[in-house]
Design an enzyme around this catalytic site. Structure first.
Site, PDB file in Angstrom:
ATOM      1  N   ALA A  13       0.843  -1.198   0.000  1.00 47.74           N
ATOM      2  CA  ALA A  13       0.000   0.000   0.000  1.00 47.74           C
ATOM      3  C   ALA A  13       0.877   1.247   0.000  1.00 47.74           C
ATOM      4  O   ALA A  13       2.048   1.200   0.372  1.00 47.74           O
ATOM      5  CB  ALA A  13      -0.912  -0.009   1.222  1.00 47.74           C
ATOM      6  N   CYS A  14       0.289   2.347  -0.417  1.00 52.28           N
ATOM      7  CA  CYS A  14       0.966   3.639  -0.460  1.00 52.28           C
ATOM      8  C   CYS A  14       1.626   3.934   0.889  1.00 52.28           C
ATOM      9  O   CYS A  14       1.023   3.686   1.923  1.00 52.28           O
ATOM     10  CB  CYS A  14      -0.068   4.711  -0.784  1.00 52.28           C
ATOM     11  SG  CYS A  14       0.631   6.340  -1.038  1.00 52.28           S
ATOM     12  N   PRO A  15       2.843   4.385   0.907  1.00 55.58           N
ATOM     13  CA  PRO A  15       3.699   4.823  -0.195  1.00 55.58           C
ATOM     14  C   PRO A  15       4.698   3.761  -0.664  1.00 55.58           C
ATOM     15  O   PRO A  15       5.591   4.059  -1.443  1.00 55.58           O
ATOM     16  CB  PRO A  15       4.448   6.001   0.416  1.00 55.58           C
ATOM     17  CG  PRO A  15       4.700   5.552   1.825  1.00 55.58           C
ATOM     18  CD  PRO A  15       3.435   4.778   2.210  1.00 55.58           C
ATOM     19  N   ASP A  40      -2.170  -1.480  -5.802  1.00 51.36           N
ATOM     20  CA  ASP A  40      -2.668  -0.278  -5.116  1.00 51.36           C
ATOM     21  C   ASP A  40      -3.242   0.704  -6.141  1.00 51.36           C
ATOM     22  O   ASP A  40      -2.504   1.211  -6.989  1.00 51.36           O
ATOM     23  CB  ASP A  40      -1.529   0.376  -4.338  1.00 51.36           C
ATOM     24  CG  ASP A  40      -1.945   1.631  -3.594  1.00 51.36           C
ATOM     25  OD1 ASP A  40      -3.167   1.878  -3.485  1.00 51.36           O
ATOM     26  OD2 ASP A  40      -1.063   2.354  -3.113  1.00 51.36           O
ATOM     27  N   ASP A  46       0.149   8.213  -8.270  1.00 53.44           N
ATOM     28  CA  ASP A  46       1.455   8.329  -7.616  1.00 53.44           C
ATOM     29  C   ASP A  46       2.610   8.094  -8.586  1.00 53.44           C
ATOM     30  O   ASP A  46       3.619   8.792  -8.543  1.00 53.44           O
ATOM     31  CB  ASP A  46       1.577   7.340  -6.458  1.00 53.44           C
ATOM     32  CG  ASP A  46       0.655   7.677  -5.297  1.00 53.44           C
ATOM     33  OD1 ASP A  46       0.121   8.806  -5.271  1.00 53.44           O
ATOM     34  OD2 ASP A  46       0.477   6.811  -4.422  1.00 53.44           O
TER      35      ASP A  46
END
Length: 75
Positions: A13-15, A40, A46
């Site tokens: 998951a981010c980041p 994601d 992103d």
């Protein structure tokens, strides 16, 4: 598309997809292409922002088997 290295960020998951992509690119030579796979949904925005801010080129992005696939050319 032809690529020199692949990084599978599935499940992260981010980041983390961006952090791991940055690390993968650091081991590559200028002009080489990295294929990144992610699950994601946030990685779509992103990855484009990452490429723009770092000077690396986002050559292509798409979907493959319910995953997001990106091709980045190292600056």
């Amino acid at each position: 598309m032809k690529f020199d290295k692949e990084y599978d960020a599935s499940g992260l998951a981010c980041p983390l997809p961006i952090v791991k992509t940055k690390k993968a690119l650091s081991d590559m030579a200028s002009g080489q292409v990295l294929r990144v796979i992610s699950t994601d949904p946030g990685s779509v925005c992103d990855m484009a922002a990452f490429a723009e801010s770092t000077g690396n080129q986002l050559l292509e992005q798409g979907n493959e088997d319910k995953k997001y696939v990106f091709f980045l050319k190292k600056a």
